[in-house]
Design an enzyme around this catalytic site. Structure first.
Site, PDB file in Angstrom:
ATOM      1  N   TYR A 127       0.818  -1.205   0.000  1.00 39.30           N
ATOM      2  CA  TYR A 127       0.000   0.000   0.000  1.00 39.30           C
ATOM      3  C   TYR A 127       0.854   1.258   0.000  1.00 39.30           C
ATOM      4  O   TYR A 127       1.704   1.461   0.867  1.00 39.30           O
ATOM      5  CB  TYR A 127      -0.930   0.023   1.217  1.00 39.30           C
ATOM      6  CG  TYR A 127      -1.989  -1.048   1.218  1.00 39.30           C
ATOM      7  CD1 TYR A 127      -2.298  -1.761   0.065  1.00 39.30           C
ATOM      8  CD2 TYR A 127      -2.697  -1.348   2.381  1.00 39.30           C
ATOM      9  CE1 TYR A 127      -3.276  -2.738   0.070  1.00 39.30           C
ATOM     10  CE2 TYR A 127      -3.690  -2.330   2.387  1.00 39.30           C
ATOM     11  CZ  TYR A 127      -3.968  -3.020   1.230  1.00 39.30           C
ATOM     12  OH  TYR A 127      -4.934  -3.990   1.244  1.00 39.30           O
TER      13      TYR A 127
ATOM     14  N   LEU B  50     -18.297  -1.346   0.643  1.00 35.63           N
ATOM     15  CA  LEU B  50     -19.055  -0.314  -0.060  1.00 35.63           C
ATOM     16  C   LEU B  50     -18.766  -0.321  -1.558  1.00 35.63           C
ATOM     17  O   LEU B  50     -19.111   0.627  -2.266  1.00 35.63           O
ATOM     18  CB  LEU B  50     -18.737   1.070   0.519  1.00 35.63           C
ATOM     19  CG  LEU B  50     -19.140   1.305   1.968  1.00 35.63           C
ATOM     20  CD1 LEU B  50     -18.777   2.727   2.397  1.00 35.63           C
ATOM     21  CD2 LEU B  50     -20.626   1.057   2.177  1.00 35.63           C
TER      22      LEU B  50
ATOM     23  N   THR C 186     -22.390   4.015  -2.000  1.00 29.01           N
ATOM     24  CA  THR C 186     -22.835   5.252  -1.348  1.00 29.01           C
ATOM     25  C   THR C 186     -23.754   6.045  -2.256  1.00 29.01           C
ATOM     26  O   THR C 186     -24.389   7.007  -1.820  1.00 29.01           O
ATOM     27  CB  THR C 186     -21.636   6.147  -0.988  1.00 29.01           C
ATOM     28  OG1 THR C 186     -20.994   6.586  -2.196  1.00 29.01           O
ATOM     29  CG2 THR C 186     -20.635   5.402  -0.114  1.00 29.01           C
TER      30      THR C 186
END
Length: 321
Positions: free
Chosen positions: A53, A219, A225
């Site tokens: 990451y 999500l 969203t």
């Protein structure tokens, strides 16, 4: 926040975990620190990262330089009491070479990377060390034996795997049993109300085998969203930042499912994100949903979802998307 047992381990993890894929990638260290502060102060104790990451994820070839781990390590150094309160998880096995792709779960690479991760995280052990993806070029027994040895060495408390199929997890479990290795504690796979069909079989296997399930992308990288409905493209969104993996959700079937979720949201007065989180957390066998928060306020929303009491009729609608 409620803490639940992770698989066959002694780890008690929060139902919402903090994923840090964006730390140092499109979230600055200062903003990352604010997110860490708010998450831990709100009762989240599982912090998930990886040696991959960082900003190199967006390069070609994509590579990891451990920037996210470095940010977390710096935060820990300024919060001396925090390390004992959190479950620190990181991953190994993705490409870490900026010049050429060299993903590996060989013994040599794992032993090299765990020391590098510990140095960046400024700690003497990680609580959960995960194979980031299946390595077709390394014997699985070599990978699992190395991870088990790291438990015995005290550099990690438990180990898990990520992005494994049902067959791959089944094979791994057989090797662990046959060789009497330390057990696999967790499986970290994608799971959301759009992708749920992909992972139902491996989730059931994990549940039967007492392997905890960490659901990432609950999500759908922000799609659930509703921010991308009707072709919208917010300037600060992942899609606008160039996140390539989000594109798979930009299809008619998924967009129709998101529209249905918005209808449920409008009818119940509950935000779409909370309904999506609640849908994941309601699935038997799922231990934790990992939130890749880019703002502290998103943490509050996820925590509300973990405490949400959704009527069964509404939950049935969510699961049928």
């Amino acid at each position: 926040m409620e803490k639940v047992k992770l698989g066959n381990s002694n780890l008690k993890v929060s139902q919402i975990g903090l994923g840090t894929m964006a730390f140092g990638r499109w979230i600055s260290e200062a903003d990352s620190n604010a997110i860490l502060d708010h998450a831990v102060n709100s009762g989240i104790n599982l912090i998930d990262t990886a040696d991959f990451y960082g900003p190199g994820q967006d390069e070609k070839p994509a590579f990891g330089d451990g920037t996210s781990e470095t940010i977390i390590g710096n935060w820990l150094s300024h919060h001396p009491g925090a390390r004992s309160k959190i479950i620190l998880a990181t991953k190994v096995g993705s490409n870490t070479n900026p010049v050429m792709s060299n993903p590996s779960l060989s013994r040599e690479h794992i032993l090299q990377q765990i020391d590098s991760s510990l140095e960046r995280l400024q700690t003497d052990h990680v609580d959960l060390y995960q194979a980031h993806l299946f390595d077709n070029d390394t014997p699985l027994a070599e990978t699992l034996t190395t991870l088990s040895d790291l438990v015995d060495d005290g550099k990690i408390r438990y180990y898990g795997v990520s992005n494994y199929t049902e067959d791959q997890l089944s094979l791994a479990l057989s090797i662990v049993k046959d060789r009497r290795l330390n057990p696999i504690t967790s499986l970290q796979n994608r799971y959301n109300v759009l992708s749920k069909h992909d992972d139902q079989n491996v989730l059931k296997l994990a549940q039967r085998s007492h392997v905890g399930f960490l659901a990432y992308s609950p999500l759908a990288r922000g799609v659930l969203t509703g921010k991308y409905l009707n072709g919208a493209m917010p300037s600060s969104s992942r899609a606008a930042q160039g996140e390539p993996l989000i594109k798979e959700y930009f299809n008619d079937a998924d967009q129709q499912a998101v529209e249905k979720l918005k209808t449920i949201s409008d009818q119940t007065g509950t935000p779409m994100s909370q309904l999506a989180f609640a849908g994941v957390l309601s699935i038997p066998g799922i231990t934790t949903a990992l939130l890749g928060a880019s703002k502290a306020s998103y943490i509050d929303d996820a925590i509300k979802a973990a405490e949400l009491k959704v009527p069964q009729s509404v939950m049935t609608q969510i699961k049928s998307l």
